[in-house]
Motif scaffolding. Structure first.
Motif, short mmCIF file in Angstrom:
data_model
loop_
_atom_site.label_atom_id
_atom_site.label_comp_id
_atom_site.label_asym_id
_atom_site.label_seq_id
_atom_site.Cartn_x
_atom_site.Cartn_y
_atom_site.Cartn_z
N UNK A 66 0.80 -1.24 0.02
CA UNK A 66 0.10 -0.05 0.12
C UNK A 66 0.80 1.23 0.17
N UNK A 67 0.00 2.50 0.04
CA UNK A 67 0.86 3.72 0.16
C UNK A 67 0.17 4.70 1.08
N UNK A 68 0.78 5.22 1.56
CA UNK A 68 0.45 6.18 2.89
C UNK A 68 1.07 7.55 2.43
N UNK A 69 0.23 8.42 3.36
CA UNK A 69 0.79 9.70 3.40
C UNK A 69 1.00 9.90 4.75
N UNK A 70 1.98 11.06 5.07
CA UNK A 70 2.33 11.31 6.63
C UNK A 70 0.77 12.01 7.04
N UNK A 71 0.53 11.37 8.12
CA UNK A 71 -0.73 11.90 8.75
C UNK A 71 -1.97 11.21 8.31
N UNK A 72 -1.78 10.50 7.20
CA UNK A 72 -3.10 9.47 6.81
C UNK A 72 -2.74 8.05 6.45
N UNK A 73 -3.21 7.41 7.68
CA UNK A 73 -2.98 5.80 7.71
C UNK A 73 -3.52 5.13 6.53
N UNK A 74 -3.01 4.06 6.21
CA UNK A 74 -3.45 3.07 5.12
C UNK A 74 -3.64 1.68 5.95
N UNK A 75 -4.68 1.09 5.20
CA UNK A 75 -5.21 -0.31 5.78
C UNK A 75 -4.56 -1.23 4.70
N UNK A 76 -4.20 -2.44 5.36
CA UNK A 76 -3.80 -3.46 4.39
C UNK A 76 -4.42 -4.64 4.84
N UNK A 77 -4.86 -5.39 4.02
CA UNK A 77 -5.30 -6.78 4.31
C UNK A 77 -4.08 -7.90 4.22
N UNK A 78 -4.30 -8.73 5.39
CA UNK A 78 -3.64 -9.96 5.40
C UNK A 78 -4.44 -11.11 4.69
N UNK A 79 -4.07 -11.55 3.47
CA UNK A 79 -5.24 -12.58 2.91
C UNK A 79 -4.61 -13.94 2.98
N UNK A 80 -5.50 -14.88 3.22
CA UNK A 80 -5.40 -16.24 3.21
C UNK A 80 -5.84 -16.75 1.78
N UNK A 81 -4.89 -17.77 1.37
CA UNK A 81 -5.17 -18.65 0.10
C UNK A 81 -5.10 -20.14 1.10
N UNK A 82 -6.16 -20.82 1.07
CA UNK A 82 -5.87 -21.89 2.03
C UNK A 82 -5.58 -23.29 1.02
N UNK A 83 -5.65 -23.36 -0.27
CA UNK A 83 -5.55 -24.46 -1.08
C UNK A 83 -6.21 -25.74 -0.70
N UNK A 84 -5.53 -26.78 -0.17
CA UNK A 84 -6.01 -28.15 0.05
C UNK A 84 -6.45 -28.08 1.51
N UNK A 85 -5.52 -27.55 2.33
CA UNK A 85 -5.63 -27.45 3.84
C UNK A 85 -6.09 -26.16 4.40
N UNK A 86 -7.56 -26.07 4.38
CA UNK A 86 -8.04 -24.74 5.13
C UNK A 86 -7.77 -24.89 6.42
N UNK A 87 -7.04 -23.94 7.34
CA UNK A 87 -7.01 -24.17 8.67
C UNK A 87 -8.14 -23.82 9.37
N UNK A 88 -8.01 -24.15 10.56
CA UNK A 88 -9.17 -23.78 11.61
C UNK A 88 -8.60 -22.76 12.58
N UNK A 89 -7.47 -22.32 12.51
CA UNK A 89 -6.67 -21.44 13.62
C UNK A 89 -5.37 -21.02 12.79
N UNK A 90 -4.88 -20.01 13.07
CA UNK A 90 -3.52 -19.32 12.32
C UNK A 90 -2.99 -18.75 13.44
N UNK A 91 -1.57 -18.72 13.28
CA UNK A 91 -0.49 -17.86 14.07
C UNK A 91 0.46 -17.20 13.24
N UNK A 92 0.82 -16.17 13.23
CA UNK A 92 1.93 -15.29 12.63
C UNK A 92 2.57 -14.33 13.10
N UNK A 93 3.56 -13.69 12.98
CA UNK A 93 4.20 -12.54 13.34
C UNK A 93 4.15 -11.54 12.25
N UNK A 94 4.17 -10.17 12.82
CA UNK A 94 4.22 -8.95 11.78
C UNK A 94 5.53 -8.28 12.25
N UNK A 95 6.51 -8.22 11.21
CA UNK A 95 7.52 -7.53 11.80
C UNK A 95 7.82 -6.33 10.72
#
Length: 149
Positions: free
Chosen positions: A24-53
């Protein structure tokens, strides 16, 4: 033997769910919203854990559950592990699989000065579980934000 191991790794990776952070693109003073998308393929999870750095000196990030998580009856919990690293857990007390779509929403704001910079937002330490509480392979694909005038 090495060939068999390599094929087994590719087979697991082919069935893995993939989490990806939008760019995404943001401007100083104007936040941006980004999605974290999942593509499950054959094993659709019932729970997920991850870190954002991310660069904590330049960015602030707040995280909330996305529509795909809510539709599956899941809630999102996040906690700062250290500056620039948040752990995210998306779970629920049900066996509903999380379908493809946006599982988390990142609200990103810029704390720095100046423009023309791009900051990576990494997704690491990905894991998932299925309705039998078995581990599901989950891979991650990083995103970024660019700061414009």
């Amino acid at each position: 033997v090495q060939t068999a191991i390599a094929l087994a790794v590719f087979a697991v990776a082919a069935n893995a769910a993939e989490l990806s952070i939008e760019r995404g693109t943001l401007k100083p003073g104007k936040p941006v919203t980004l999605g974290v998308k999942i593509a499950a393929l054959t094993d659709a999870p019932t729970g997920i854990q991850f870190d954002v750095e991310y660069d904590a000196a330049s960015l602030d990030i707040a995280i909330e559950a996305g529509p795909a998580a809510k539709q599956a009856g899941k809630s999102l919990q996040s906690a700062k592990v250290q500056a620039g690293k948040q752990r995210v857990l998306i779970i629920g007390f049900n066996k509903n699989a999380i379908s493809d779509g946006v599982v988390a929403i990142l609200h990103v704001s810029y704390k720095g000065q100046g423009t023309g910079k791009t900051f990576p937002i990494r997704i690491t330490a990905t894991s998932g579980t299925n309705e039998k509480a078995e581990r599901v392979a989950v891979t991650g694909k990083d995103g970024s934000v660019a700061v414009e005038k």
